[in-house]
Structures are given as C-alpha cells and as structure tokens.
Motif scaffolding. Structure first.
Motif, PDB file in Angstrom:
ATOM      1  N   LEU A  37       0.857  -1.184   0.000  1.00  0.00           N
ATOM      2  CA  LEU A  37       0.000   0.000   0.000  1.00  0.00           C
ATOM      3  C   LEU A  37       0.895   1.238   0.000  1.00  0.00           C
ATOM      4  N   ILE A  38       0.648   2.136  -0.964  1.00  0.00           N
ATOM      5  CA  ILE A  38       1.444   3.350  -1.071  1.00  0.00           C
ATOM      6  C   ILE A  38       0.568   4.541  -0.708  1.00  0.00           C
ATOM      7  N   LEU A  39       1.024   5.359   0.240  1.00  0.00           N
ATOM      8  CA  LEU A  39       0.213   6.488   0.701  1.00  0.00           C
ATOM      9  C   LEU A  39       1.018   7.774   0.567  1.00  0.00           C
ATOM     10  N   ASP A  40       0.508   8.707  -0.236  1.00  0.00           N
ATOM     11  CA  ASP A  40       1.198   9.971  -0.446  1.00  0.00           C
ATOM     12  C   ASP A  40       0.556  11.031   0.456  1.00  0.00           C
ATOM     13  N   GLU A  41       1.239  11.373   1.527  1.00  0.00           N
ATOM     14  CA  GLU A  41       0.724  12.324   2.521  1.00  0.00           C
ATOM     15  C   GLU A  41      -0.691  11.985   2.980  1.00  0.00           C
ATOM     16  N   PRO A  42      -0.844  10.826   3.634  1.00  0.00           N
ATOM     17  CA  PRO A  42      -2.202  10.351   3.952  1.00  0.00           C
ATOM     18  C   PRO A  42      -2.972  11.221   4.942  1.00  0.00           C
ATOM     19  N   THR A  43      -2.301  12.021   5.758  1.00  0.00           N
ATOM     20  CA  THR A  43      -3.065  12.768   6.762  1.00  0.00           C
ATOM     21  C   THR A  43      -2.949  14.280   6.610  1.00  0.00           C
ATOM     22  N   THR A  44      -2.364  14.741   5.499  1.00  0.00           N
ATOM     23  CA  THR A  44      -2.252  16.190   5.300  1.00  0.00           C
ATOM     24  C   THR A  44      -3.638  16.825   5.258  1.00  0.00           C
ATOM     25  N   GLY A  45      -3.817  17.887   6.035  1.00  0.00           N
ATOM     26  CA  GLY A  45      -5.080  18.611   6.021  1.00  0.00           C
ATOM     27  C   GLY A  45      -6.171  18.017   6.893  1.00  0.00           C
ATOM     28  N   LEU A  46      -5.871  16.969   7.642  1.00  0.00           N
ATOM     29  CA  LEU A  46      -6.904  16.378   8.490  1.00  0.00           C
ATOM     30  C   LEU A  46      -6.813  16.909   9.915  1.00  0.00           C
ATOM     31  N   ASP A  47      -7.942  16.917  10.626  1.00  0.00           N
ATOM     32  CA  ASP A  47      -7.904  17.347  12.027  1.00  0.00           C
ATOM     33  C   ASP A  47      -7.368  16.190  12.885  1.00  0.00           C
ATOM     34  N   PRO A  48      -6.968  16.491  14.144  1.00  0.00           N
ATOM     35  CA  PRO A  48      -6.301  15.461  14.966  1.00  0.00           C
ATOM     36  C   PRO A  48      -7.126  14.184  15.124  1.00  0.00           C
ATOM     37  N   GLN A  49      -8.425  14.303  15.266  1.00  0.00           N
ATOM     38  CA  GLN A  49      -9.256  13.100  15.415  1.00  0.00           C
ATOM     39  C   GLN A  49      -9.176  12.235  14.164  1.00  0.00           C
ATOM     40  N   ALA A  50      -9.305  12.900  13.026  1.00  0.00           N
ATOM     41  CA  ALA A  50      -9.283  12.157  11.759  1.00  0.00           C
ATOM     42  C   ALA A  50      -7.920  11.507  11.541  1.00  0.00           C
ATOM     43  N   ARG A  51      -6.850  12.193  11.944  1.00  0.00           N
ATOM     44  CA  ARG A  51      -5.505  11.615  11.799  1.00  0.00           C
ATOM     45  C   ARG A  51      -5.365  10.380  12.677  1.00  0.00           C
ATOM     46  N   GLN A  52      -5.900  10.462  13.917  1.00  0.00           N
ATOM     47  CA  GLN A  52      -5.800   9.318  14.830  1.00  0.00           C
ATOM     48  C   GLN A  52      -6.451   8.079  14.216  1.00  0.00           C
ATOM     49  N   ILE A  53      -7.622   8.265  13.592  1.00  0.00           N
ATOM     50  CA  ILE A  53      -8.299   7.106  13.000  1.00  0.00           C
ATOM     51  C   ILE A  53      -7.452   6.519  11.882  1.00  0.00           C
ATOM     52  N   ILE A  54      -6.904   7.403  11.024  1.00  0.00           N
ATOM     53  CA  ILE A  54      -6.072   6.898   9.924  1.00  0.00           C
ATOM     54  C   ILE A  54      -4.874   6.122  10.480  1.00  0.00           C
ATOM     55  N   TRP A  55      -4.225   6.690  11.516  1.00  0.00           N
ATOM     56  CA  TRP A  55      -3.067   6.003  12.115  1.00  0.00           C
ATOM     57  C   TRP A  55      -3.446   4.616  12.626  1.00  0.00           C
ATOM     58  N   GLN A  56      -4.570   4.563  13.352  1.00  0.00           N
ATOM     59  CA  GLN A  56      -5.052   3.270  13.869  1.00  0.00           C
ATOM     60  C   GLN A  56      -5.224   2.271  12.743  1.00  0.00           C
ATOM     61  N   ARG A  57      -5.871   2.742  11.673  1.00  0.00           N
ATOM     62  CA  ARG A  57      -6.163   1.828  10.558  1.00  0.00           C
ATOM     63  C   ARG A  57      -4.864   1.342   9.918  1.00  0.00           C
ATOM     64  N   LEU A  58      -3.909   2.247   9.766  1.00  0.00           N
ATOM     65  CA  LEU A  58      -2.637   1.852   9.150  1.00  0.00           C
ATOM     66  C   LEU A  58      -1.913   0.846  10.032  1.00  0.00           C
ATOM     67  N   ARG A  59      -1.990   1.053  11.362  1.00  0.00           N
ATOM     68  CA  ARG A  59      -1.349   0.092  12.266  1.00  0.00           C
ATOM     69  C   ARG A  59      -1.995  -1.270  12.137  1.00  0.00           C
ATOM     70  N   SER A  60      -3.326  -1.281  11.994  1.00  0.00           N
ATOM     71  CA  SER A  60      -3.946  -2.596  11.918  1.00  0.00           C
ATOM     72  C   SER A  60      -3.631  -3.257  10.574  1.00  0.00           C
ATOM     73  N   LEU A  61      -3.393  -2.461   9.524  1.00  0.00           N
ATOM     74  CA  LEU A  61      -2.943  -3.062   8.254  1.00  0.00           C
ATOM     75  C   LEU A  61      -1.553  -3.669   8.401  1.00  0.00           C
ATOM     76  N   LEU A  62      -0.692  -2.984   9.159  1.00  0.00           N
ATOM     77  CA  LEU A  62       0.650  -3.512   9.401  1.00  0.00           C
ATOM     78  C   LEU A  62       0.565  -4.813  10.197  1.00  0.00           C
ATOM     79  N   ALA A  63      -0.371  -4.842  11.161  1.00  0.00           N
ATOM     80  CA  ALA A  63      -0.551  -6.053  11.960  1.00  0.00           C
ATOM     81  C   ALA A  63      -1.016  -7.214  11.081  1.00  0.00           C
ATOM     82  N   GLN A  64      -1.740  -6.891   9.983  1.00  0.00           N
ATOM     83  CA  GLN A  64      -2.154  -7.948   9.037  1.00  0.00           C
ATOM     84  C   GLN A  64      -0.992  -8.409   8.168  1.00  0.00           C
TER      85      GLN A  64
END
Lengths: 258, 304
Positions: free
Chosen positions: B157-184
C-alpha cells in the motif's frame, strides 16, 4: 512522444462503463436535451425555412435537413464529450489519474473514452432519427443502418476531440477548435444546404471534412436515394479515427506519464 | 528475504533538472517505510516511478518482483494507492465509488460485495454507504480513499501524505487503521511532512532532499546518530548573549533560529540550573526527535 503502438484490449470496457453509469444518473436532462434540441431545429428550420426553400435536390427541405441534423448532432455530442467532459475527468476530477493507479493504461482510457463519445453520439442521433421517422421524414427501414454509421462517426469525432484535450491547458483552449474547425465543418459539410451549388474550391475543401463523408452515407440511407460510394466514405471516417486515436494516445502518454 | 521494493541508482530528469538523483532503496515485506523530505525533494516523483506512472531515466527498479516500468500493469494489480490529491468520483455514492474502482481491477460479483462490506466496516463508513461524496468530511473522504486502495487486497500500500489537512481526530483514526494493516502483515510506503507521524508509524524512514537520500534507518537509530539526547529550546530577551556566554559551554551544539536558541546537549543539568536562575528566559526541555534530524539534514530554509 512515446511511439509504441497502442495496446488494444477489452480493458476499455470499465472506462466506458464508468462514464455510462454517470450518464445514467443524469438521464433526465440528458434525454431532454437529446430529443428537445434537434426537434426544435427540425421544426424551426425544416418547416420554417423549408417553406421558403421548397425542394432541395428532389427532396423536401425537411427530409434533406433531417439527415444533416442527425450527423451534425452526432459530431457536436462526441466533440463536447471528448473536450469538456474528458478534460474534466483528466484535469479536475483526476478520474484518469485514479485509473492509472490500477491495471488500466492510457491506451485503455483513450479507447474507452472514444467509444464512449461514439455511444453518446448514438444516444443523441437515435432520438432524432425516431422523431424524424414520426414526422414522416424517413424513407424506410434501411435508415436503421444510420445507427452504426453514427457510432463510427462519433468515435472518430471523439478521438479528434481527445487530441485537442491532450494539448489543452484550460477549457478556453477549446474555443480555437470550435471556431476554427467544428463550426466551419458544421456549416460547410452539407448539413443545411447541398454543396453542389458552392464554388469548386469549397466543394473540394468540404471533401477533407469527416462530417461531409458521414452525411454522404447517412442522407441516402434516410431518404432512400442510391449510395454508390459507401466504402470510400467509410474509409475516410475510419482513417480520421485511426490517426486521431494514435495521436491522442501518444500525446496523452506524454502528458500523463511524463 | 526478497525486497518488496528494490531500487538501484534510480534517476529521473525533468527538462535538464535531476529530480531524483540515483537513489538506492530497499523496502522489505511487512514493514512501514517512510519517505520524508521538504517540498520538491523528489518524494512524489519516486512514488510515481514505483507505480510505473513515469519511466526512470536511469537505474533499475523492481516492485513485488515485477520489473518496472515494463511489468507495471501486473504489479499495479497487487498494489493500492492513496494519492495526495482526492480523486474520488463526485458523481457516485460511497458504495458506487468502491464498485466502480473495483471494476478497474476486473473485480465484481458476490465476493466483491463481501469485500466492500468488510472495507466499509474497516474504515467506519457503513452508515455512509449510500451517501454522496460531497456530503463527506475531509476525514471521511480520506478513509474512503483508503478503503478504495484496499479493494484489490494489495500486498503493498502506497500512501502519499495520507493525513495532510486532516484534524487530529481524523488523523488518529487513519493512524489506527494503518497500524492494523501492518498487523495484518501488509507492506506500507508513505510520504509525510509530519515527523511525529513518521516516528509513530514507520519502522524505517529515508530522508530525501534535492533528489538524494541523505539518511535511512529506524527513527530511533537516526535520532541517536544525529541528535544529542537533550534538546532545549530557549527564548526571551537577550537570548543571543546567553547563547554566547552560557549555552556554548554546556551544549555540544547551539543554533539560533529567529528568536529561539536550540541547544543540543549530552547532559542537560548545567543548562537547566542556569536557566532556573534566569526567569526572563523561557524554555522547553525535550528529548531529541526526528524533526531535529530532518532539520539538521535538510536545513531550515523555507521551501516552496
């Protein structure tokens, strides 16, 4: 420019299908435009102007005009799709950019877009044919052969428009193409009046225009007149389409994959 | 172990200007690899080369064992992309966006429907399945783009600036999701301007500037290599004099940027003692971080 020959495969279908699904969502205004505008032309020019003109080459003016309107509308629809709509998908919505991150290639996109432009021509010409038939302006069932011809002409005009889109920096650029190419073609290809009465230079010039050849096939099919030179006319349309397809792919590869 | 991405001497030149200058890159299966650098460093061009969207002018590149760009089509069938710029289809609903994008991979049928249901759950957009794109917030759009990138079950999975322009809550969700993809066990490559994002998510990062890789390693190792353990940011009246008289004696390096003096020290004791006697100077004491490494390597000049 990357000159490798285009790769042709069935991968154009998802590109075409995406555009079709969007069109289906906006089917109301689309169909109104498709039926309404040509109907107005046929009524206003066919009957209004026709009552002054009388007969043209042994045909009533309405009958003469109907075939011209079918082809003119096919050209305008495909051209608009290949310019404004395609440019929006390329530059503003980045739809093509999204496709290029999947197994689709520039070649698939160009093929899908030009066949879609042809489909739009068909979607605009078929209602006109129906309206003309209901008004008694069509000679017989042979007129149904108009549909594949319109599809071919639409693909050809769509491909030409995609070449212009590949070079465009903004929507304003399209005015050159409309003013210098599309409008003269609309006026001097035999949509509104026969070319025989024109000076020889204009008559020869008109032979260069693909719309002239589309009309040369469609008018006999709709009026029941003989159609002696079918193959050369088809070859001109095919030739324009093939060259434009090749050019559009080369230019768009350069633009999108630089 | 075969590398997921292997680049040797990868180079890209645009009208005489070398944008990517002979970089070497190896990304291994299951890792999260960050590509960091100021604007114009060559990150996005590097990603475009990885995806086969622009041919390299020199060097060799393999992604998922496919030679790029020759074999890019087959490679892209196994890769997902979250682009920098939103390119969702505005005429379609959330569900239609996923279905139509899946059709570009040749996917359809009941298996796809199950996959879509699963992905909508994964990015917490089940309730928005029928919603139009214009009704989504920025964070929802980014989550939908993430779901879309996963539609073909990509190995990379390639992500080009995945959280640019997002508010802190939205960034946290993206981070969580990316971590769970790594866990997979998926492999991730991302670019970002946010150093704390890279520090949190990435197993390894490469810091790029002017088309070159200046340093590459785990965030922890880079911080240890380039930055003293203690950083003090000091500001207030006559901070310049303090820098000359005090800071230079006790810190290994000091640097003044505008009104602030940065002190990088092995031992913070003497500096802190001194600063407590000077109430007019305000300071912040923190451990060295990836942003310090980044600034040391790429400089503090403003980039366009």
């Amino acid at each position: 420019m990357n000159h490798t020959l285009p790769t042709i495969s069935l991968r154009w279908i998802p590109v075409w299908r995406r555009n079709f699904l969007v069109w289906r969502k906006l089917i109301g205004p689309a169909l109104l435009g498709n039926f309404g505008e040509p109907l107005l032309y046929l009524l206003a020019l066919g009957y209004g102007l026709g009552s002054f003109v009388g007969e043209v080459g042994g045909l009533s003016y309405s009958v003469f005009l109907a075939a011209g309107i079918v082809c003119g509308s096919a050209m305008n629809t495909a051209t608009f799709e290949g310019l404004y709509s395609a440019y929006t998908r390329m530059a503003h919505q980045q739809t093509w950019g999204g496709m290029l991150a999947t197994p689709l290639s520039v070649d698939d996109i160009v093929l899908g877009e030009m066949i879609w432009a042809g489909t739009k021509s068909l979607l605009s010409a078929a209602p006109i044919l129906l309206v003309a038939a209901l008004l008694g302006l069509v000679h017989g069932w042979a007129a149904l052969w108009v549909l594949p011809v319109v599809l071919l002409a639409g693909v050809c005009f769509g491909a030409l428009a995609l070449v212009v889109t590949a070079l465009a920096k903004s929507y304003d650029f399209f005015l050159y193409y409309f003013t210098l190419i599309v409008t003269p073609m609309f006026l001097f290809s035999g949509v509104f009046f026969p070319l025989d009465g024109m000076p020889m230079a204009v008559q020869w010039g008109a032979q260069v225009l693909p719309l002239t050849h589309a009309i040369a096939i469609v008018r006999p099919l709709m009026t029941g007149q003989p159609l002696p030179h079918l193959l050369p006319h088809l070859l001109v349309l095919l030739g324009y389409g093939a060259v434009a397809f090749y050019l559009a792919i080369g230019l768009l590869r350069r633009r999108l994959l630089a | 172990m075969t590398a997921t991405v292997q680049a040797l001497g990868l180079t890209k030149v645009y009208s005489g200007q070398t944008v990517v200058d002979g970089i070497e890159l190896a990304v291994f299966p299951g890792e999260c690899f960050g590509l960091l650098g100021p604007n114009g460093a060559g990150k996005t061009t590097t990603l475009r080369m990885l995806l086969g969207q622009t041919p390299p002018d020199a060097g060799s590149l393999t992604v998922l064992n496919h030679r790029i760009p020759e074999d890019a089509r087959d490679m892209r069938a196994r890769v997902g992309l979250v682009p920098q710029q939103d390119n969702l289809d505005p005429d379609f609903t959330v569900l239609e966006n996923l279905r139509v994008y899946a059709s570009y991979f040749g996917l359809s049928g009941p298996a796809l429907q199950r996959r879509i249901d699963e992905l909508l759950g994964f990015v917490q957009l089940e309730a928005k399945a029928q919603a139009g794109i214009s009704t989504l917030s920025g964070g929802m759009k980014r989550r939908l783009t993430l779901a879309r990138a996963l539609i073909n079950q990509p190995d990379l999975l390639i992500l080009d600036e995945p959280t640019t322009g997002l508010d802190p809550q939205a960034r946290q969700i993206i981070w969580q999701r990316l971590r769970s993809l790594l866990a997979q066990g998926r492999t991730l490559i991302l670019t970002t301007h946010y150093m704390e994002e890279a520090e949190r998510l990435c197993d390894r990062v490469a810091i790029m500037d002017h088309g070159r890789i200046l340093a590459c390693g785990s965030p922890h190792a880079l911080i240890k290599q380039y930055i003293e353990p203690h950083v003090l940011e000091v500001y207030g009246p006559e901070v310049e004099t303090w820098q000359e008289d005090v800071a230079r004696q006790h810190a290994r390096r000091t640097e003044r940027v505008g009104e602030t003096v940065f002190c990088y020290a092995e031992d913070e004791g003497a500096l802190l003692d001194d600063l407590r006697r000077r109430p007019q100077l305000r300071f912040m004491h923190r451990p060295g971080n990836l942003e310090d490494v980044f600034l040391i390597l790429t400089g503090r000049e403003l980039r366009e």
